[in-house]
Design a protein around this motif. Structure first.
Motif, PDB file in Angstrom:
ATOM      1  N   VAL A   9     -11.931  30.808  22.428  1.00  0.00           N
ATOM      2  CA  VAL A   9     -11.713  32.128  21.840  1.00  0.00           C
ATOM      3  C   VAL A   9     -12.962  32.672  21.171  1.00  0.00           C
ATOM      4  O   VAL A   9     -13.210  33.880  21.152  1.00  0.00           O
ATOM      5  CB  VAL A   9     -10.508  32.093  20.869  1.00  0.00           C
ATOM      6  CG1 VAL A   9     -10.868  31.378  19.578  1.00  0.00           C
ATOM      7  CG2 VAL A   9     -10.016  33.502  20.578  1.00  0.00           C
ATOM      8  N   SER A  10     -13.821  31.763  20.663  1.00  0.00           N
ATOM      9  CA  SER A  10     -15.008  32.228  19.955  1.00  0.00           C
ATOM     10  C   SER A  10     -15.983  32.943  20.902  1.00  0.00           C
ATOM     11  O   SER A  10     -16.820  33.709  20.455  1.00  0.00           O
ATOM     12  CB  SER A  10     -15.707  31.042  19.291  1.00  0.00           C
ATOM     13  OG  SER A  10     -16.192  30.174  20.291  1.00  0.00           O
ATOM     14  N   ARG A  11     -15.885  32.668  22.212  1.00  0.00           N
ATOM     15  CA  ARG A  11     -16.802  33.317  23.149  1.00  0.00           C
ATOM     16  C   ARG A  11     -16.135  34.395  23.996  1.00  0.00           C
ATOM     17  O   ARG A  11     -16.671  34.839  24.997  1.00  0.00           O
ATOM     18  CB  ARG A  11     -17.452  32.278  24.066  1.00  0.00           C
ATOM     19  CG  ARG A  11     -18.626  31.514  23.467  1.00  0.00           C
ATOM     20  CD  ARG A  11     -19.749  32.422  22.935  1.00  0.00           C
ATOM     21  NE  ARG A  11     -19.924  33.673  23.664  1.00  0.00           N
ATOM     22  CZ  ARG A  11     -20.654  33.789  24.756  1.00  0.00           C
ATOM     23  NH1 ARG A  11     -21.288  32.758  25.249  1.00  0.00           N
ATOM     24  NH2 ARG A  11     -20.784  34.943  25.348  1.00  0.00           N
ATOM     25  N   LEU A  12     -14.880  34.755  23.626  1.00  0.00           N
ATOM     26  CA  LEU A  12     -14.213  35.848  24.347  1.00  0.00           C
ATOM     27  C   LEU A  12     -14.759  37.166  23.828  1.00  0.00           C
ATOM     28  O   LEU A  12     -14.133  37.854  23.029  1.00  0.00           O
ATOM     29  CB  LEU A  12     -12.705  35.798  24.120  1.00  0.00           C
ATOM     30  CG  LEU A  12     -11.865  34.999  25.106  1.00  0.00           C
ATOM     31  CD1 LEU A  12     -10.403  35.217  24.826  1.00  0.00           C
ATOM     32  CD2 LEU A  12     -12.193  35.378  26.535  1.00  0.00           C
ATOM     33  N   ASP A  13     -15.960  37.520  24.266  1.00  0.00           N
ATOM     34  CA  ASP A  13     -16.560  38.748  23.768  1.00  0.00           C
ATOM     35  C   ASP A  13     -17.123  39.552  24.936  1.00  0.00           C
ATOM     36  O   ASP A  13     -17.009  39.132  26.094  1.00  0.00           O
ATOM     37  CB  ASP A  13     -17.654  38.411  22.753  1.00  0.00           C
ATOM     38  CG  ASP A  13     -18.605  37.357  23.294  1.00  0.00           C
ATOM     39  OD1 ASP A  13     -18.753  37.283  24.535  1.00  0.00           O
ATOM     40  OD2 ASP A  13     -19.181  36.598  22.492  1.00  0.00           O
ATOM     41  N   PHE A  59     -17.931  25.051  36.832  1.00  0.00           N
ATOM     42  CA  PHE A  59     -18.375  23.697  37.158  1.00  0.00           C
ATOM     43  C   PHE A  59     -19.801  23.472  36.656  1.00  0.00           C
ATOM     44  O   PHE A  59     -20.112  22.448  36.059  1.00  0.00           O
ATOM     45  CB  PHE A  59     -18.285  23.521  38.680  1.00  0.00           C
ATOM     46  CG  PHE A  59     -18.797  22.216  39.183  1.00  0.00           C
ATOM     47  CD1 PHE A  59     -18.152  21.020  38.883  1.00  0.00           C
ATOM     48  CD2 PHE A  59     -19.942  22.165  39.982  1.00  0.00           C
ATOM     49  CE1 PHE A  59     -18.626  19.811  39.358  1.00  0.00           C
ATOM     50  CE2 PHE A  59     -20.420  20.965  40.456  1.00  0.00           C
ATOM     51  CZ  PHE A  59     -19.766  19.782  40.142  1.00  0.00           C
ATOM     52  N   ASN A  60     -20.658  24.469  36.855  1.00  0.00           N
ATOM     53  CA  ASN A  60     -22.041  24.379  36.396  1.00  0.00           C
ATOM     54  C   ASN A  60     -22.161  24.282  34.882  1.00  0.00           C
ATOM     55  O   ASN A  60     -22.896  23.457  34.350  1.00  0.00           O
ATOM     56  CB  ASN A  60     -22.814  25.607  36.859  1.00  0.00           C
ATOM     57  CG  ASN A  60     -23.628  25.278  38.095  1.00  0.00           C
ATOM     58  OD1 ASN A  60     -24.287  24.254  38.103  1.00  0.00           O
ATOM     59  ND2 ASN A  60     -23.549  26.116  39.096  1.00  0.00           N
ATOM     60  N   PHE A  61     -21.409  25.165  34.189  1.00  0.00           N
ATOM     61  CA  PHE A  61     -21.422  25.126  32.720  1.00  0.00           C
ATOM     62  C   PHE A  61     -20.991  23.758  32.227  1.00  0.00           C
ATOM     63  O   PHE A  61     -21.559  23.194  31.288  1.00  0.00           O
ATOM     64  CB  PHE A  61     -20.470  26.187  32.143  1.00  0.00           C
ATOM     65  CG  PHE A  61     -21.003  27.587  32.213  1.00  0.00           C
ATOM     66  CD1 PHE A  61     -22.373  27.820  32.237  1.00  0.00           C
ATOM     67  CD2 PHE A  61     -20.137  28.677  32.216  1.00  0.00           C
ATOM     68  CE1 PHE A  61     -22.857  29.116  32.286  1.00  0.00           C
ATOM     69  CE2 PHE A  61     -20.627  29.965  32.256  1.00  0.00           C
ATOM     70  CZ  PHE A  61     -21.983  30.187  32.301  1.00  0.00           C
ATOM     71  N   ALA A  62     -19.960  23.214  32.876  1.00  0.00           N
ATOM     72  CA  ALA A  62     -19.403  21.940  32.416  1.00  0.00           C
ATOM     73  C   ALA A  62     -20.410  20.818  32.563  1.00  0.00           C
ATOM     74  O   ALA A  62     -20.324  19.796  31.874  1.00  0.00           O
ATOM     75  CB  ALA A  62     -18.128  21.624  33.185  1.00  0.00           C
ATOM     76  N   LEU A  63     -21.367  21.001  33.487  1.00  0.00           N
ATOM     77  CA  LEU A  63     -22.381  19.961  33.686  1.00  0.00           C
ATOM     78  C   LEU A  63     -23.446  19.999  32.596  1.00  0.00           C
ATOM     79  O   LEU A  63     -24.192  19.036  32.417  1.00  0.00           O
ATOM     80  CB  LEU A  63     -23.057  20.133  35.054  1.00  0.00           C
ATOM     81  CG  LEU A  63     -22.197  19.848  36.284  1.00  0.00           C
ATOM     82  CD1 LEU A  63     -22.999  20.109  37.551  1.00  0.00           C
ATOM     83  CD2 LEU A  63     -21.696  18.417  36.268  1.00  0.00           C
ATOM     84  N   GLN A  64     -23.552  21.161  31.887  1.00  0.00           N
ATOM     85  CA  GLN A  64     -24.578  21.293  30.857  1.00  0.00           C
ATOM     86  C   GLN A  64     -24.222  20.415  29.665  1.00  0.00           C
ATOM     87  O   GLN A  64     -23.057  20.277  29.306  1.00  0.00           O
ATOM     88  CB  GLN A  64     -24.683  22.750  30.390  1.00  0.00           C
ATOM     89  CG  GLN A  64     -24.925  23.742  31.511  1.00  0.00           C
ATOM     90  CD  GLN A  64     -26.303  23.620  32.108  1.00  0.00           C
ATOM     91  OE1 GLN A  64     -27.264  23.299  31.408  1.00  0.00           O
ATOM     92  NE2 GLN A  64     -26.409  23.851  33.405  1.00  0.00           N
ATOM     93  N   ILE A 108     -20.062  24.657  25.525  1.00  0.00           N
ATOM     94  CA  ILE A 108     -18.638  24.283  25.564  1.00  0.00           C
ATOM     95  C   ILE A 108     -17.709  25.490  25.394  1.00  0.00           C
ATOM     96  O   ILE A 108     -16.852  25.736  26.243  1.00  0.00           O
ATOM     97  CB  ILE A 108     -18.351  23.167  24.536  1.00  0.00           C
ATOM     98  CG1 ILE A 108     -19.072  21.893  25.000  1.00  0.00           C
ATOM     99  CG2 ILE A 108     -16.857  22.915  24.421  1.00  0.00           C
ATOM    100  CD1 ILE A 108     -19.033  20.758  24.003  1.00  0.00           C
ATOM    101  N   PRO A 109     -17.877  26.301  24.331  1.00  0.00           N
ATOM    102  CA  PRO A 109     -17.001  27.472  24.226  1.00  0.00           C
ATOM    103  C   PRO A 109     -17.186  28.440  25.397  1.00  0.00           C
ATOM    104  O   PRO A 109     -16.216  29.050  25.866  1.00  0.00           O
ATOM    105  CB  PRO A 109     -17.424  28.129  22.905  1.00  0.00           C
ATOM    106  CG  PRO A 109     -18.691  27.496  22.505  1.00  0.00           C
ATOM    107  CD  PRO A 109     -18.785  26.175  23.173  1.00  0.00           C
ATOM    108  N   LEU A 110     -18.391  28.557  25.897  1.00  0.00           N
ATOM    109  CA  LEU A 110     -18.640  29.442  27.034  1.00  0.00           C
ATOM    110  C   LEU A 110     -17.836  28.983  28.248  1.00  0.00           C
ATOM    111  O   LEU A 110     -17.223  29.786  28.964  1.00  0.00           O
ATOM    112  CB  LEU A 110     -20.140  29.462  27.347  1.00  0.00           C
ATOM    113  CG  LEU A 110     -20.567  30.341  28.528  1.00  0.00           C
ATOM    114  CD1 LEU A 110     -20.171  31.791  28.302  1.00  0.00           C
ATOM    115  CD2 LEU A 110     -22.071  30.224  28.765  1.00  0.00           C
ATOM    116  N   THR A 111     -17.833  27.654  28.480  1.00  0.00           N
ATOM    117  CA  THR A 111     -17.073  27.114  29.602  1.00  0.00           C
ATOM    118  C   THR A 111     -15.592  27.457  29.463  1.00  0.00           C
ATOM    119  O   THR A 111     -14.960  27.934  30.405  1.00  0.00           O
ATOM    120  CB  THR A 111     -17.244  25.579  29.656  1.00  0.00           C
ATOM    121  OG1 THR A 111     -18.630  25.274  29.570  1.00  0.00           O
ATOM    122  CG2 THR A 111     -16.667  25.026  30.946  1.00  0.00           C
TER     123      THR A 111
END
Ligand SMILES: Nc1ncnc2c1ncn2[C@@H]1O[C@H](COP(=O)(O)OP(=O)(O)OP(=O)(O)O)[C@@H](O)[C@H]1O
Ligand SMILES: [Mg+2]
Lengths: 301, 297
Positions: free
Chosen positions: A56-60, A258-263, A269-272
């Motif tokens: 929710v913190s990155r729902l912008d 999938f890419n974000f999760a690999l970071q 994490i919030p972005l994913t």
């Protein structure tokens, strides 16, 4: 109690037997059903809540307007992946729907089921629907991305992979909707001197449209959520620009996630989770549309 | 099997002393069949007709004549092949996978299964009304206009639709709601709509497969009256399970039955074909008599 009394009361008794035994059995059965439902629902809620809480913190606005960035993950977004998904799935629809509907019309209305090759096609379609999606990725990698077509890892290659993937689903859904049109409608049309084609075009297709639309949207929503075949045909790269055409490099939402999760960095994490949430919303919207279409236009003959 | 020539048929010029003079005692035969000038001859005929579904011989050796502007009824127990014969008359059997027709079916002398004959053209001239009313899920207007539209007769469509609806005795009931969906009509109205749809393409022959079996007595009697009107313009062939109906409306009647062949398969066979009057008053075959008097089937 006299004999006449018995004769009178017995039929009435039959209507009020000892119900306790039966009641226990059905209570147990219903409880088991509820328990199963509860397990499934709880798990789903747990997943959804985790996603919402973590994302929710990155729902912008940045989420849908910015490109991914390894330098500033806190303000990065998935805009290229949204555009990529729209592009790839849109083209998938353009390829798969006409092909699938036409194939279904042939199989349902024209093909003579006693011919061996029609039966072979039919068997194939049924089996293709059960083939793992990654197989379609391998196929497209071998023939489209590389020689002979040599398109490379571009959006069109991804669309072709997804189109092949959902083609059998579209065919089967269309055939079922066509088959649901009663025989009497066909007969009525042909009996006034309509050709087969006129009958298909003026009677069967209009009557089948709600079913075809519902099946197609569900198939496309499957395509929206697919990652495996696209990873194989080259949607893997960390794209920071918006794809601008069929022969552009691209990425799509599931692959981006999938890419974000690999970071490894914390800020991803919030972005994913936010991207996952966005994908879920898109899928729910698609499925919701399908349900509305089905309820609204489904015909009871 | 009696196979009457056309001049044997009931007509006002029948000489006295024929069965016609003794009519009306047991059954009001030919009640609604209007008195008319002598028929112009056979509109359609079958010769030596055999129909197979795959390897199954459904109907064998049928010779029939359907006189022009007359009503011919096909009667017989269930499964004897009445619908099969009827569907051969406008090549609707072509649509059944595995169905095969041997022998000849002629329309004014031309074999409709002959080379170069277009089955679409056949169906435009030989219309059909089905057992269950089967309007399209469209407006009343579009249902009737469907035939003219697909056959390319789109000029004066409004007139065509009105005429067809009047012809089917439905106009007064629906003239204010032509744009409404046909599914809103009652069963009897739907069946008359289907008749309107069939006559809108101005066919020559109307085939009706148990057109009243899904209807109540009042709707049935409306359709029977209507047939009496329609026969002025159309040659009608009707399949019916209702003996009284056959007796009331038809000029000629063909009685079929299912005969076990040497392998024990039941094959549809034409038992007797004659003027309706003769069939009902004085059948030549014992099986016809038993069936008509309710001892069989
Ligand atoms: N499409 C079909 N495929 C295979 N067999 C068929 C088909 N249609 C009819 N038959 C068979 O052909 C025979 C004659 O059937 P048909 O429908 O012509 O009888 P009918 O006299 O119209 O009976 P009913 O009075 O019940 O309508 C039956 O044995 C039936 O099982
Ligand atoms: Mg029948």
């Amino acid at each position: 109690m006299t004999a006449t009394d018995t004769a009178r009361t017995t039929p009435a008794r039959a209507l009020t037997p000892d119900r306790r035994r039966r009641d226990v059995a059905s209570t147990v059965f219903v409880s088991v059903l509820w328990a199963c439902l509860l397990v499934a629902a709880l798990f789903l809620f747990y997943v959804l809540i985790t996603i919402v809480v973590s994302g929710v913190s990155r729902l912008d606005a940045n989420l849908i307007t910015q490109a991914p960035s390894t330098i500033r993950p806190a303000t990065a977004g998935v805009q290229p992946a949204i555009v990529g998904t729209l592009l790839v799935v849109g083209v998938t629809a353009l390829i798969a729907l006409p092909l699938g509907i036409a194939a279904a019309i042939y199989l349902e209305e024209y093909a003579d089921p006693r011919r061996w090759f029609n039966r072979a096609i039919e068997l194939n379609v049924q089996n293709l629907a059960a083939v793992p999606s990654i197989i379609f990725g391998i196929l497209v990698l071998a023939f489209v991305v590389r020689a002979p077509l040599n398109f490379g890892a571009v959006a069109l290659s991804g669309s072709i992979a997804l189109a092949l993937l959902i083609l059998p689903v579209v065919i089967i859904a269309t055939r079922e909707s066509l088959r649901a049109v009663p025989r009497e409608i066909r007969d009525g049309s042909l009996a006034v001197g309509a050709t087969r084609w006129q009958t298909v075009w003026r009677q069967l297709l209009p009557a089948a449209v709600p079913g075809i639309a519902t099946g197609s949207i569900l198939a496309l929503s499957r395509a929206v959520g697919e990652a495996a075949p696209l990873i194989l045909v080259g949607a893997t790269t960390f794209i920071t620009f918006t794809p601008d055409g069929l022969f552009s490099r691209y990425t799509v939402m599931p692959v981006q996630i999938f890419n974000f999760a690999l970071q490894s960095r914390e800020a991803f994490i919030p972005l994913t989770y936010a991207a996952i949430l966005l994908l879920i919303v898109i899928l729910l919207a698609l499925n919701g549309t399908a349900i509305v279409l089905r309820n609204r236009f489904a015909r009871r003959w | 099997m009696v196979n009457p020539g056309k001049d044997q048929h009931m007509s006002p010029t029948s000489p006295p002393g024929t069965a016609q003079d003794t009519a009306g005692i047991h059954l009001a035969v030919g009640d609604r069949a209007p008195e008319q000038p002598r028929s112009a001859g056979a509109a359609m005929a079958t010769e030596n007709l055999h129909v197979y579904y795959g390897d199954f011989l459904a109907v064998r050796d049928v010779d029939l004549q359907f006189d022009d502007r007359r009503i011919t009824a096909l009667i017989g127990p269930s499964g004897c092949g009445k619908s099969t014969v009827l569907r051969c008359l406008n090549r609707m059997n072509d649509l059944v996978p595995g169905a095969r027709v041997e022998g000849r079916v002629t329309y004014h002398g031309t074999d409709i299964y002959g080379p170069g004959v277009d089955e679409i053209e056949v169906r435009r001239r030989i219309g059909m009304v089905f057992q269950k009313p089967n309007p399209f899920p469209k407006s009343i207007y579009d249902n009737v206009a469907y035939g003219p539209r697909v056959t390319g007769a789109k000029d004066h469509l409004d007139d065509t639709v009105e005429q067809a609806l009047r012809g089917a005795a439905l106009w007064d009931e629906v003239k204010d709601k032509l744009k409404q969906n046909a599914y809103g009509l009652s069963g009897g109205q739907q069946q008359r709509l289907c008749i309107a749809r069939a006559i809108a393409t101005r066919p020559d022959v109307l085939l009706m497969d148990e057109p009243c079996s899904a209807l109540d007595p009042i709707a049935t009697s409306k359709i029977e009256d209507l047939m009496g009107e329609l026969v002025q313009d159309f040659t009608i062939v009707i399949v019916t399970h209702n003996m009284q109906q056959a007796a009331r409306v038809s000029h000629s009647t063909a009685f079929f039955t299912a005969q076990p062949d040497e392998h024990g398969d039941r094959v549809g066979t034409l038992v007797e074909f004659d003027r309706t009057l003769k069939i009902f008053e004085d059948p030549a075959d014992k099986r016809t008599e038993d069936y008509i008097s309710g001892k069989f089937g």
